[in-house]
Design a protein around this motif. Structure first.
Motif, PDB file in Angstrom:
ATOM      1  N   TRP A   1      -2.133 -49.783 -64.631  1.00  0.00           N
ATOM      2  CA  TRP A   1      -2.920 -50.130 -63.442  1.00  0.00           C
ATOM      3  C   TRP A   1      -4.396 -49.780 -63.669  1.00  0.00           C
ATOM      4  O   TRP A   1      -5.292 -50.577 -63.333  1.00  0.00           O
ATOM      5  CB  TRP A   1      -2.388 -49.370 -62.215  1.00  0.00           C
TER       6      TRP A   1
ATOM      7  N   ASP B   1      -7.662 -53.905 -51.001  1.00  0.00           N
ATOM      8  CA  ASP B   1      -6.479 -53.923 -51.876  1.00  0.00           C
ATOM      9  C   ASP B   1      -6.557 -52.811 -52.910  1.00  0.00           C
ATOM     10  O   ASP B   1      -5.570 -52.157 -53.213  1.00  0.00           O
ATOM     11  CB  ASP B   1      -6.368 -55.274 -52.603  1.00  0.00           C
ATOM     12  N   ARG B   2      -7.767 -52.636 -53.445  1.00  0.00           N
ATOM     13  CA  ARG B   2      -7.933 -51.615 -54.472  1.00  0.00           C
ATOM     14  C   ARG B   2      -7.671 -50.224 -53.899  1.00  0.00           C
ATOM     15  O   ARG B   2      -7.029 -49.391 -54.523  1.00  0.00           O
ATOM     16  CB  ARG B   2      -9.342 -51.675 -55.063  1.00  0.00           C
TER      17      ARG B   2
ATOM     18  N   TYR C   1      -9.347 -44.292 -57.593  1.00  0.00           N
ATOM     19  CA  TYR C   1      -8.338 -43.228 -57.670  1.00  0.00           C
ATOM     20  C   TYR C   1      -8.982 -41.846 -57.553  1.00  0.00           C
ATOM     21  O   TYR C   1      -8.513 -40.997 -56.799  1.00  0.00           O
ATOM     22  CB  TYR C   1      -7.572 -43.355 -58.993  1.00  0.00           C
TER      23      TYR C   1
ATOM     24  N   TRP D   1      -1.070 -44.675 -55.904  1.00  0.00           N
ATOM     25  CA  TRP D   1      -1.066 -43.880 -57.135  1.00  0.00           C
ATOM     26  C   TRP D   1      -1.449 -42.429 -56.868  1.00  0.00           C
ATOM     27  O   TRP D   1      -0.950 -41.515 -57.510  1.00  0.00           O
ATOM     28  CB  TRP D   1      -1.980 -44.503 -58.191  1.00  0.00           C
TER      29      TRP D   1
ATOM     30  N   GLU E   1      -5.787 -49.485 -51.320  1.00  0.00           N
ATOM     31  CA  GLU E   1      -4.351 -49.349 -51.052  1.00  0.00           C
ATOM     32  C   GLU E   1      -3.617 -48.956 -52.328  1.00  0.00           C
ATOM     33  O   GLU E   1      -2.776 -48.063 -52.331  1.00  0.00           O
ATOM     34  CB  GLU E   1      -3.769 -50.684 -50.541  1.00  0.00           C
ATOM     35  N   ALA E   2      -3.947 -49.643 -53.408  1.00  0.00           N
ATOM     36  CA  ALA E   2      -3.299 -49.339 -54.693  1.00  0.00           C
ATOM     37  C   ALA E   2      -3.653 -47.925 -55.133  1.00  0.00           C
ATOM     38  O   ALA E   2      -2.772 -47.169 -55.562  1.00  0.00           O
ATOM     39  CB  ALA E   2      -3.714 -50.348 -55.749  1.00  0.00           C
TER      40      ALA E   2
ATOM     41  N   ASN F   1     -10.705 -49.309 -60.769  1.00  0.00           N
ATOM     42  CA  ASN F   1      -9.486 -48.643 -60.286  1.00  0.00           C
ATOM     43  C   ASN F   1      -9.557 -47.135 -60.488  1.00  0.00           C
ATOM     44  O   ASN F   1      -9.179 -46.366 -59.594  1.00  0.00           O
ATOM     45  CB  ASN F   1      -8.246 -49.218 -60.984  1.00  0.00           C
TER      46      ASN F   1
END
Lengths: 318, 169
Positions: free
Chosen positions: A36, A10-11, A47, A18, A13-14, A43
């Motif tokens: 976020w 999930d992380r 990223y 971004w 995907e997020a 996170n």
């Protein structure tokens, strides 16, 4: 898509969303992005990993040598006579070769025989102490991650809020930035106790935070996790042979005795559900230990061919 | 104009600090926000349409650069360790094998992109290879911005998962 695909978390995907958004020169939702990032220190890490390969691409196309008859206005892939699809594929391959989201796995395990103990230091300075009959699975390419596959382990984790440590036990996940905590994996239940710092159970779901002096019993399968108070010092008690209980069933105490002493400790059907509150000190030879603590538990210890068996006491039990 | 930009910077300094901390700057945030200003005010960019966004982007790129330097340093240390501990009886794959592997992976990547459909592959190419802004892609193809984003997600996701398959082999 092949069935052997390893899906993105999930992380990830997020982080991907971004990365795609911020990559666009007209992106303006910086506040949304900040929110976020603030949800979880991990996170920002995810990223960065997603953006690294992306940022590397212009470097590569810029260093590709130009032939004498190259027209600088034509895209680099057309200059080389690549079809559009091949060009995209070539770009994707170059992109992937810089991708650091999936480092090559490098797994290893640490295991103890029943009754034996072992402590290991991880590359980041964190330490894991294994009780008897236990196993922890690790991966050198994922330094802040461990799996408690069997038994019991005390974790002393180096603090790093930007890169939290995660422990997986069966289907449960625990996340921590720097802390001392103990986990026991049983077939029906996972027990965690926190001595220092803070641990979050199920960080991406229920997100239950545990402070020092707090313990959680997570059932395997259906059921809600149960919070309890404990003595912080008791969390690592097993290392000095000190086992503390509050209203615990004797079959669980028997399993703990087995793990700590390295002998088989069976328990008679009739006393399995008997309750015990108190502290046991496991000092000295096993024989003496078993005979001394049995009455404390309100049972009798019988020596068997394979080890020991806890049975009903002759003495009336209050 | 630097004067206008400076006013924007001073007014939003706290917001940028918050952003840097969220990006993982920690205690270095105060130093980094100064560096953001130095980079932003030093760049020869002419009039800036969205000054706050420009400052945010400068901060974001600064954090990315820090991450990449850190990773490069780690990689150098790892390479040194690997070289020191290398098993002399294990040799690297000869270059012919590596070329075959690369060609095979290229073919499978092409197939994977093909399987995503022409629209997804086109949007990925426009965005990533030709550097067209997403809004422009949306206008040119007559679709919504969300649609463009979804196609990009699909392409990137497929590429990452393909990479994982390659690594597991």
């Amino acid at each position: 898509m092949s069935s052997s695909t390893i899906p993105l978390s999930d992380r990830e995907e997020a982080a991907l969303i971004w990365a795609i958004r911020t990559r666009d020169p007209h992106f303006a939702d910086w506040e949304g992005f900040t929110r976020w990032l603030e949800e979880d220190a991990a996170n920002a890490v995810a990223y960065d990993a997603m953006m690294v390969a992306d940022a590397a691409l212009p470097e590569m196309s810029a260093t590709a040598p130009l032939a004498a008859n190259d027209d600088p206005v034509t895209p680099f892939w057309r200059r080389r006579g690549l079809s559009s699809l091949a060009a995209v594929a070539a770009v994707a391959i170059l992109l992937l070769s810089y991708w650091q989201m999936a480092p090559r796995p490098d797994p290893y395990s640490i295991e103890t025989a029943p009754g034996a103990r072992r402590e290991i230091a991880l590359a980041d300075g964190s330490r894991i102490a294994l009780n008897g009959g236990s196993r922890v699975d690790l991966d050198r390419s994922r330094p802040r991650y461990a799996v408690l596959a069997r038994g019991e382990a005390l974790f002393t984790i180096r603090h790093d809020a930007a890169d939290p440590f995660e422990v997986t036990v069966g289907a449960a996940t625990f996340q921590d930035a720097g802390t001392i905590f103990n986990i026991v994996k049983a077939d029906d239940r996972i027990d965690i106790g926190v001595a220092e710092g803070k641990v979050i159970y199920d960080p991406r779901g229920q997100s239950i935070a545990l402070d020092p002096g707090q313990a959680l019993q997570v059932p395997v399968g259906q059921g809600t996790a149960v919070r309890r108070s404990i003595e912080p010092q008791a969390v690592s008690g097993w290392r000095t042979g000190r086992l503390s209980y509050q209203g615990e069933r004797l079959d669980r105490v028997a399993a703990d005795l087995s793990r700590n002493l390295g002998v088989r400790v069976d328990i008679d059907q009739r006393v399995r559900a008997q309750n015990f509150t108190g502290t046991l000190q496991l000092d000295g030879a096993i024989d003496g230990v078993m005979r001394r603590i049995a009455p404390v538990l309100g049972v009798r210890a019988q020596a068997t061919r394979d080890g020991w068996r806890l049975v009903e006491s002759d003495v009336p039990h209050s | 104009m630097a004067q206008g930009l400076e006013a924007v910077f001073l007014m939003h300094r706290d917001t940028l600090l918050r952003f840097l901390r969220a990006r993982g700057a920690g205690d270095a945030a105060e130093d980094l926000v100064q560096e953001v200003w130095l980079r932003a005010s030093g760049a020869d960019s002419g009039p800036i349409a969205e000054p706050l966004s420009y400052l945010y982007r400068t901060a974001n790129n600064l954090m990315l650069d820090r991450h990449r330097s850190h990773k490069r340093r780690e990689q150098r240390e790892q390479d040194w360790t690997d070289a020191e501990s290398a098993d002399p009886s294990v040799s690297e794959a000869p270059s012919a094998e590596r070329v075959l592997l690369a060609r095979d992976q290229l073919r499978r990547t092409q197939e994977e992109l093909d399987a995503l459909g022409e629209r997804t592959a086109t949007i990925f190419r426009l965005f990533r290879v030709e550097g067209v802004p997403q809004k422009q892609i949306a206008t040119d193809l007559g679709v919504s911005l969300t649609t463009v984003e979804k196609h990009l997600q699909k392409a990137y996701r497929a590429m990452i998962e393909l990479r994982r398959r390659f690594d597991a082999e």
